[in-house]
Write an enzyme that holds these catalytic residues in place. Structure first.
Site, mmCIF file in Angstrom:
data_model
loop_
_atom_site.group_PDB
_atom_site.id
_atom_site.type_symbol
_atom_site.label_atom_id
_atom_site.label_comp_id
_atom_site.label_asym_id
_atom_site.label_seq_id
_atom_site.Cartn_x
_atom_site.Cartn_y
_atom_site.Cartn_z
ATOM 1 N N MET A 91 0.842 -1.199 0.000
ATOM 2 C CA MET A 91 0.000 0.000 0.000
ATOM 3 C C MET A 91 0.879 1.252 0.000
ATOM 4 O O MET A 91 0.413 2.344 0.359
ATOM 5 C CB MET A 91 -0.939 -0.003 1.210
ATOM 6 C CG MET A 91 -1.908 -1.187 1.182
ATOM 7 S SD MET A 91 -3.443 -0.875 2.051
ATOM 8 C CE MET A 91 -2.861 -0.568 3.692
ATOM 9 N N GLY B 238 10.883 -2.981 5.602
ATOM 10 C CA GLY B 238 10.121 -4.233 5.593
ATOM 11 C C GLY B 238 9.695 -4.588 4.171
ATOM 12 O O GLY B 238 9.864 -5.722 3.711
ATOM 13 N N HIS B 239 9.165 -3.582 3.472
ATOM 14 C CA HIS B 239 8.782 -3.805 2.071
ATOM 15 C C HIS B 239 10.025 -4.133 1.233
ATOM 16 O O HIS B 239 9.997 -5.027 0.386
ATOM 17 C CB HIS B 239 8.124 -2.556 1.476
ATOM 18 C CG HIS B 239 6.871 -2.110 2.166
ATOM 19 N ND1 HIS B 239 6.791 -0.965 2.904
ATOM 20 C CD2 HIS B 239 5.628 -2.658 2.212
ATOM 21 C CE1 HIS B 239 5.560 -0.811 3.376
ATOM 22 N NE2 HIS B 239 4.828 -1.823 2.972
ATOM 23 N N GLY C 263 4.463 -10.346 4.095
ATOM 24 C CA GLY C 263 5.264 -10.301 5.308
ATOM 25 C C GLY C 263 4.637 -11.056 6.466
ATOM 26 O O GLY C 263 3.409 -11.083 6.619
ATOM 27 N N LEU D 130 8.673 -2.690 11.723
ATOM 28 C CA LEU D 130 8.479 -1.542 10.831
ATOM 29 C C LEU D 130 7.060 -1.575 10.285
ATOM 30 O O LEU D 130 6.527 -2.631 9.962
ATOM 31 C CB LEU D 130 9.470 -1.594 9.668
ATOM 32 C CG LEU D 130 10.954 -1.501 9.987
ATOM 33 C CD1 LEU D 130 11.752 -1.266 8.711
ATOM 34 C CD2 LEU D 130 11.256 -0.414 10.987
#
Ligand code: AMP
Length: 312
Positions: A30, A36-37, A147, A184
């Site tokens: 998003m 993290g992404h 994740g 995160l």
């Protein structure tokens, strides 16, 4: 890197690679990208010939009183981060491109959304599966990454892919954390300085709960719980360990109550702190060795809702 806004553009861009049998990795996001992404994108980059990142703040997964309007949107820095991470295609559709008509067909999740985030965010996971299903049909990746931080989401997507026979490998990326353990999240930027100061206690609490049950063996072992919960008060013999009870209902309730007290003391308004079975996502009233569980929590610090989990 190409940025594409329409379904027909991303489809035709991937036509050739697909025909040539190339692997295509999809990382749905998003936006408001963080490490993290990027960690998911790096895994996709290391595994697949082509990497597609979707950036779309999906309205159907937000409840009426949730933060859809104020959800952070940082398109320029996101594109820069994707470029630096070696992404081939960013798919960045409008809401109208994704939902040109009202939806007549929706997901109805049985049991697996009854607890954890599904309980306090009714309909949230219907919207998640709806949009992820769309992305999987549009991009038709060979592989897709999600994740562990959103573990209920991950398990539901894995279940959807399996039950609907979607030909994609679903990968789980580990949770990337700040140095104090805070996972995160795009929403961390909402935290005030003082809230940020205590936010790490969410992960510390999960470690306390899982550590108490699994490392020390809450039933019949460890200083803290000696003798608790094992009716005959005998030590667990090594040969029993394969299927032994690590925590019965009474112990589990006490550990969870202690964990909740830790969260409250740090200033969290608790949404849930639970131990659920990994594959069914149902709360358990006893924990046995040799099985997979999730210790998960969600809570509010001021106006920010944080979630985290540990797989045991
Ligand atoms: P979001 O943009 O929040 O929808 O997240 C997009 C993907 O990134 C989801 O699969 C998340 O589970 C994953 N994700 C979010 N935060 C983290 C994190 N701290 N570590 C690893 N993956 C994450």
């Amino acid at each position: 890197m190409n940025v594409l806004n329409t379904i027909s553009d991303i489809r035709s861009a991937l036509d050739n690679p697909r025909r040539q049998g190339k692997t295509i990795g999809l990382v749905p996001t998003m936006g408001a990208l963080h490490e993290g992404h990027i960690s998911l994108i790096s895994e996709a980059r290391a595994t697949c010939d082509f990497v597609v990142v979707s950036i779309f703040v999906n309205p159907t997964q937000f409840g009426p009183n949730e933060d859809l309007d104020r959800y952070p949107r940082t398109p320029e820095t996101d594109l820069e981060a994707c470029r630096n991470a070696g992404v081939d295609y960013v798919f960045h559709p409008s809401a109208n491109e994704m939902y040109p008509n009202p939806d007549f067909v929706r997901f109805n999740i049985v049991e697996m959304a009854d607890h954890l985030c599904g309980f306090t965010r009714p309909g949230h996971f219907n919207g998640v599966l709806q949009v992820v299903n769309k992305f999987l049909q549009i991009v038709q990746p060979t592989d897709a990454w999600f994740g562990q931080k959103d573990i209920q989401q991950f398990i539901l997507i894995e279940t959807m892919a399996r039950e609907f026979n979607i030909p994609v490998r679903i990968h789980r990326g580990e949770t990337i954390r700040e140095s104090d353990g805070l996972a995160l999240s795009s929403r961390n930027r909402y935290l005030s300085e003082s809230e940020r100061g205590v936010a790490g206690s969410l992960y510390a609490t999960l470690q306390f709960v899982s550590g108490t049950i699994w490392s020390s063996g809450a039933v019949g072992g460890g200083d803290h719980w000696t003798g608790e919960g094992r009716p005959d008060n005998k030590a667990v013999l090594p040969e029993e360990r394969e299927e032994s009870i690590l925590a019965d209902e009474q112990v589990l309730m006490r550990v969870i109550a202690e964990g909740k007290a830790m969260l409250t003391a740090s200033g969290f308004k608790i949404d849930y702190l639970s131990v659920v079975d990994y594959s069914t996502l149902q709360p358990q009233n006893r924990i046995v060795s040799g099985r997979k569980y999730i210790v998960a929590a969600a809570g509010w610090l001021g106006k920010t809702r944080l979630i985290d989990n540990i797989i045991v």
